[in-house]
Scaffold this active site. Structure first.
Site, PDB file in Angstrom:
ATOM      1  N   ASP A  29      92.246  80.437-126.383  1.00 28.96           N
ATOM      2  CA  ASP A  29      92.108  79.110-127.002  1.00 28.96           C
ATOM      3  C   ASP A  29      92.859  79.046-128.325  1.00 28.96           C
ATOM      4  O   ASP A  29      92.743  79.941-129.174  1.00 28.96           O
ATOM      5  CB  ASP A  29      90.629  78.797-127.228  1.00 28.96           C
ATOM      6  CG  ASP A  29      89.893  78.560-125.924  1.00 28.96           C
ATOM      7  OD1 ASP A  29      90.141  77.528-125.291  1.00 28.96           O
ATOM      8  OD2 ASP A  29      89.093  79.449-125.534  1.00 28.96           O
ATOM      9  N   ASP A  54      95.058  86.158-127.284  1.00 32.87           N
ATOM     10  CA  ASP A  54      93.909  85.263-127.311  1.00 32.87           C
ATOM     11  C   ASP A  54      94.215  84.069-126.415  1.00 32.87           C
ATOM     12  O   ASP A  54      95.387  83.811-126.080  1.00 32.87           O
ATOM     13  CB  ASP A  54      93.643  84.827-128.752  1.00 32.87           C
ATOM     14  CG  ASP A  54      92.534  83.795-128.832  1.00 32.87           C
ATOM     15  OD1 ASP A  54      91.509  83.968-128.148  1.00 32.87           O
ATOM     16  OD2 ASP A  54      92.720  82.809-129.575  1.00 32.87           O
TER      17      ASP A  54
END
Length: 483
Positions: free
Chosen positions: A300, A298
């Site tokens: 953020d 991922d």
């Protein structure tokens, strides 16, 4: 004659030091001499008191004279001789009794008093005449409080050379210590360690491994307690009612979030096949790598953090152009070891970034992390996510067209891998902590356990046990029971 006895001395240099060993009969004879001298002293004292009483009566009858501090009388020469004899006799017997208790041999110069008088000469002659009759009785006789020892480590045996005797004593002590170690060894393994090597059968039995001994008899295990990625920090955070650090508070908050997400994930239905078919990524497998595995990151709060407030200090400011044509400077905080882990993993396996953010923003950040476009095999954005009926963006790993046993997803939000709980690796969110080391710990976990495994899902399920969270009513109870 008495004055001559006081002044007559024997030179101490003429007396040769001899062993101070006496028999029981000699000791009784000396005791009788001491008692007779004491009785004579008492008689002298009684006579002196009577003379003083008579003198005082005569003075009362005569004219009273002024009192002064001058003594009325002094001891006679005979009294001085008897007193000195009594004192030397008492000191000599005291020294002999000490030697008898300690079992040590001292020379005559250490036992006899240093004052040079006729008593010194008499005792020296007595010992010299009886030296041929002395026996080692004093060495073997012990007081009721003491015990007979086989050998004395503080003495030197005259039958052996000093080096040879010392070597024999050292060998005896070594054998004795080794025997005690084999008979009294008590080993206890740490109750919290699950992976330990089995000790040799000669030192420990299978039954003793499960016993919990006191700290005084506990032996530390050869292997220290192993740090487990994410789990060890999670357990440490829940040990205290109030977390001591911001990192511990972050782990507790993340555990609560993950606990709530698991219930949501378990109720999710599988994605529609047509939707998955429309989002499948035609990505050829990466060749010439050590592990045929895929690690999906991922973006953020996992690799970076974007400041919502532009006035906050950031590591880098990147220009972001929106579809409307407007451009802003986004402040980005790069997580420690972010670039490093992408570079290291790209050399041994396939690495992909999959984010639910828009491409206009995420592509600029990814370009900063991989400026030469050599580390990542693919970049996926929000359009590749599957939207759930509740409006949550789910990252369905089936779009990669990879075997699910060979792919993992690292994400701070557990709902992102909601349809593949066994493929998810949780990680606490990152904001601006420059001391963060989660990615470094994650790399060790991946290289040591996940990537070499035939099926990654088995390792992740046994480590994080996310599906079992639903057995408990609250996160704290789940952490305490599961880990």
């Amino acid at each position: 004659m008495q004055n001559q006895n006081i002044k007559s001395v024997t030179s101490r240099q003429d007396v040769k030091p001899i062993k101070a060993n006496i028999t029981r009969e000699q000791f009784q004879t000396l005791t009788k001499l001491y008692n007779s001298g004491r009785q004579q002293n008492n008689n002298v004292e009684r006579d002196r008191n009577q003379q003083q009483q008579q003198a005082s009566n005569q003075q009362q009858q005569q004219t009273i004279t002024p009192r002064n501090n001058t003594p009325q009388s002094c001891r006679t020469a005979q009294e001085v001789f008897i007193y000195s004899k009594q004192k030397k006799m008492k000191y000599f017997l005291y020294q002999k009794s000490n030697l008898k208790e300690q079992g040590k041999m001292q020379n005559n110069s250490q036992v006899l008093p240093k004052t040079k008088n006729s008593l010194h000469r008499n005792f020296s002659q007595l010992e010299k005449s009886a030296s041929a009759l002395l026996t080692p009785l004093i060495q073997t006789t012990t007081t009721p409080q003491s015990k007979q020892k086989k050998y004395n480590l503080m003495s030197i045996d005259q039958r052996f050379p000093s080096n040879q005797f010392a070597q024999q004593i050292a060998q005896q002590l070594k054998k004795k210590n080794e025997t005690n170690k084999k008979e009294n060894l008590k080993v206890s393994l740490d109750d919290f360690i699950t992976q330990v090597s089995r000790p040799t059968k000669t030192l420990i039995s299978p039954f003793k491994q499960t016993k919990s001994l006191s700290p005084s008899t506990r032996v530390q295990s050869a292997k220290p307690k192993k740090q487990i990625y994410y789990v060890s920090s999670l357990v440490e955070a829940f040990k205290h009612q109030y977390p001591q650090t911001c990192e511990q508070q972050l782990f507790k908050d993340h555990a609560v979030q993950t606990f709530n997400c698991v219930g949501f994930c378990m109720n999710l239905q599988e994605s529609d096949k047509e939707i998955i078919q429309s989002k499948i990524l035609n990505l050829p497998p990466k060749l010439n790598c050590k592990y045929q595995k895929t690690v999906v990151f991922d973006l953020d709060e996992t690799l970076i953090h974007c400041n919502e407030n532009q006035s906050l200090k950031a590591d880098v400011y990147l220009p972001i152009t929106f579809p409307s044509g407007d451009t802003v400077q986004a402040g980005i905080n790069i997580r420690p070891f972010a670039k490093w882990i992408l570079q290291e993993l790209s050399q041994i396996c396939e690495v992909i970034v999959f984010t639910a953010s828009h491409q206009c923003y995420a592509s600029q950040v990814i370009q900063y992390l991989d400026p030469k476009n050599q580390l990542l095999s693919a970049q996926l954005f929000r359009d590749k996510c599957v939207l759930s009926p509740d409006g949550v963006h789910i990252k369905d790993l089936k779009i990669f067209n990879r075997d699910l046993k060979d792919i993992v997803l690292v994400d701070n939000a557990a709902y992102s891998f909601g349809v593949h709980l066994e493929n998810g690796i949780p990680i606490i969110p990152y904001y601006d902590n420059k001391d963060d080391k989660e990615l470094k710990t994650l790399y060790d976990f991946l290289v040591e356990q996940v990537l070499p495994a035939p099926d990654c899902r088995l390792v992740l399920q046994s480590t994080f046990r996310l599906r079992e969270f639903l057995k408990y009513n609250e996160p704290k109870l789940a952490i305490e029971k599961l880990f």
